[in-house]
Design a protein around this motif. Sequence first.
Motif, PDB file in Angstrom:
ATOM      1  N   GLY A  99      -3.080  -6.936  11.805  1.00 23.41           N
ATOM      2  CA  GLY A  99      -1.783  -6.142  11.239  1.00 23.41           C
ATOM      3  C   GLY A  99      -1.254  -7.273  10.568  1.00 23.41           C
ATOM      4  N   SER A 100      -1.336  -8.541  10.463  1.00 15.29           N
ATOM      5  CA  SER A 100      -0.544  -9.535   9.873  1.00 15.29           C
ATOM      6  C   SER A 100      -0.654  -9.361   8.263  1.00 15.29           C
ATOM      7  CB  SER A 100      -0.520 -10.790  10.525  1.00 15.29           C
ATOM      8  OG  SER A 100      -1.928 -11.279  10.466  1.00 15.29           O
ATOM      9  N   GLY A 101      -1.750  -9.137   7.785  1.00 17.22           N
ATOM     10  CA  GLY A 101      -2.052  -9.042   6.475  1.00 17.22           C
ATOM     11  C   GLY A 101      -3.179 -10.010   6.105  1.00 17.22           C
ATOM     12  N   LYS A 102      -4.037 -10.438   6.993  1.00 20.83           N
ATOM     13  CA  LYS A 102      -5.268 -11.530   6.794  1.00 20.83           C
ATOM     14  C   LYS A 102      -6.030 -10.818   5.844  1.00 20.83           C
ATOM     15  CE  LYS A 102      -6.418 -11.997  11.111  1.00 20.83           C
ATOM     16  NZ  LYS A 102      -5.497 -10.971  11.695  1.00 20.83           N
ATOM     17  N   THR A 103      -6.600  -9.686   6.287  1.00 19.77           N
ATOM     18  CA  THR A 103      -7.804  -8.944   5.557  1.00 19.77           C
ATOM     19  C   THR A 103      -7.253  -8.749   4.107  1.00 19.77           C
ATOM     20  OG1 THR A 103      -8.338  -7.890   7.465  1.00 19.77           O
ATOM     21  CG2 THR A 103      -9.275  -6.919   5.509  1.00 19.77           C
ATOM     22  N   TYR A 112       0.965  -1.039  -0.065  1.00 20.14           N
ATOM     23  CA  TYR A 112      -0.018   0.020   0.030  1.00 20.14           C
ATOM     24  C   TYR A 112       0.955   1.262   0.014  1.00 20.14           C
ATOM     25  CZ  TYR A 112      -3.817  -3.149   1.583  1.00 20.14           C
ATOM     26  OH  TYR A 112      -4.487  -4.214   1.708  1.00 20.14           O
TER      27      TYR A 112
HETATM   28  P1  ADP Z   1      -5.149  -8.057   9.397  1.00 17.86           P
HETATM   29  O1  ADP Z   1      -6.388  -8.230   8.555  1.00 17.86           O
HETATM   30  O2  ADP Z   1      -4.516  -9.059   9.820  1.00 17.86           O
HETATM   31  O3  ADP Z   1      -5.352  -7.170  10.426  1.00 17.86           O
HETATM   32  P2  ADP Z   1      -4.541  -6.245   7.387  1.00 17.86           P
HETATM   33  O4  ADP Z   1      -4.192  -6.878   6.103  1.00 17.86           O
HETATM   34  O5  ADP Z   1      -5.622  -5.378   7.557  1.00 17.86           O
HETATM   35  O6  ADP Z   1      -4.213  -7.208   8.418  1.00 17.86           O
HETATM   36  O7  ADP Z   1      -3.161  -5.152   7.241  1.00 17.86           O
HETATM   37  C1  ADP Z   1      -1.820  -5.674   7.112  1.00 17.86           C
HETATM   38  C2  ADP Z   1      -1.023  -4.149   7.014  1.00 17.86           C
HETATM   39  O8  ADP Z   1      -1.356  -3.422   6.061  1.00 17.86           O
HETATM   40  C3  ADP Z   1      -0.830  -3.367   8.267  1.00 17.86           C
HETATM   41  O9  ADP Z   1      -0.030  -2.685   8.853  1.00 17.86           O
HETATM   42  C4  ADP Z   1      -2.089  -2.269   7.806  1.00 17.86           C
HETATM   43  O10 ADP Z   1      -1.697  -1.192   8.748  1.00 17.86           O
HETATM   44  C5  ADP Z   1      -1.941  -1.996   6.288  1.00 17.86           C
HETATM   45  N1  ADP Z   1      -2.837  -1.581   5.419  1.00 17.86           N
HETATM   46  C6  ADP Z   1      -3.860  -2.540   5.434  1.00 17.86           C
HETATM   47  N2  ADP Z   1      -4.684  -1.861   4.547  1.00 17.86           N
HETATM   48  C7  ADP Z   1      -4.387  -0.618   4.011  1.00 17.86           C
HETATM   49  C8  ADP Z   1      -4.630   0.280   3.244  1.00 17.86           C
HETATM   50  N3  ADP Z   1      -5.782   0.279   2.705  1.00 17.86           N
HETATM   51  N4  ADP Z   1      -3.624   1.431   3.239  1.00 17.86           N
HETATM   52  C9  ADP Z   1      -2.503   1.426   3.711  1.00 17.86           C
HETATM   53  N5  ADP Z   1      -2.084   0.448   4.863  1.00 17.86           N
HETATM   54  C10 ADP Z   1      -2.932  -0.553   4.708  1.00 17.86           C
END
Ligand code: ADP
Length: 235
Positions: free
Chosen positions: A45-49, A13
């Motif tokens: 914050g691990s990247g799951k979503t 991102y």
């Molecule tokens: P999880 O679902 O495990 O909590 P995310 O996939 O949401 O993890 O996030 C992984 C990393 O990417 C985190 O550091 C988060 O802050 C960052 N992140 C997620 N979405 C965005 C976005 N749209 N813009 C910038 N950073 C993002």
Amino acid sequence: MELLEVRHLKKTYTNRFGTNQVQALRDVSFTIEEGEFTAVMGESGSGKTTLLNLLASFDRPTGGEIILNGLSFQNIREKDLASYRRKNLGFVFQDFNLLDTLSVKDNIFLPLVLAGAKPEEMKKRVMPLAKVLRIDDLMEKFPYEISGGQKQRTAIARALITEPRLVLADEPTGALDSRASNELLNMFEQINRAGQTILMVTHSTKAASHAGRVLFIKDGIVYHQIYRGDKSREE
Ligand code: ADP
Ligand code: ADP
């Protein structure tokens, strides 16, 4: 048969000024066989979503490839994505995403309505599914009249009604108490035994323990995986 292949997936991102980058997925590869129940487990914050959003084709990767049922997402045109998703994927979200203005039955019907299914077809499919999920006596109720666990089971019925190749679940127990969580996870196991392939993302060890296989993710890397009841395959 192999259903899903994720090859060297990367997602970075960048903020709108281009000055700050987050590597949400660094280099993720795995495959999922048809009929597997896989959990992806990791802390916030691990990247799951991010992974789930890419698998759902809601977002495009920075690098790497996703191949579902022999077709690479790269080869699907933007305008065909919605119908591709409808045909192949079912979604279960943490917060259920039910429409309060529709009955339980009409919520379940929604993906079929969007796909242009015939009313007879919809009626034929709904009751067997509702029975398995034990919501068959709630069909005329509205989401605000039923419990959290019942809402989530309705959401699962809605995800399954199109008979998707793969069900993607994002923290499906996140909004449930422990009893409803257990019930839901047992239901996932039951649906999986009936042949449904499921990929569930969770930060809960308890939830992950119901899956046949767990992928552990941290800082955008899958660093470990285990298979349930088969320690020899642990790596
Ligand atoms: P999880 O679902 O495990 O909590 P995310 O996939 O949401 O993890 O996030 C992984 C990393 O990417 C985190 O550091 C988060 O802050 C960052 N992140 C997620 N979405 C965005 C976005 N749209 N813009 C910038 N950073 C993002
Ligand atoms: P988290 O996993 O951080 O708790 P949510 O489960 O609420 O977040 O949602 C995860 C992500 O899934 C959201 O960032 C959003 O981009 C995506 N999402 C959720 N629902 C939908 C939807 N109906 N259509 C498209 N994207 C969705």
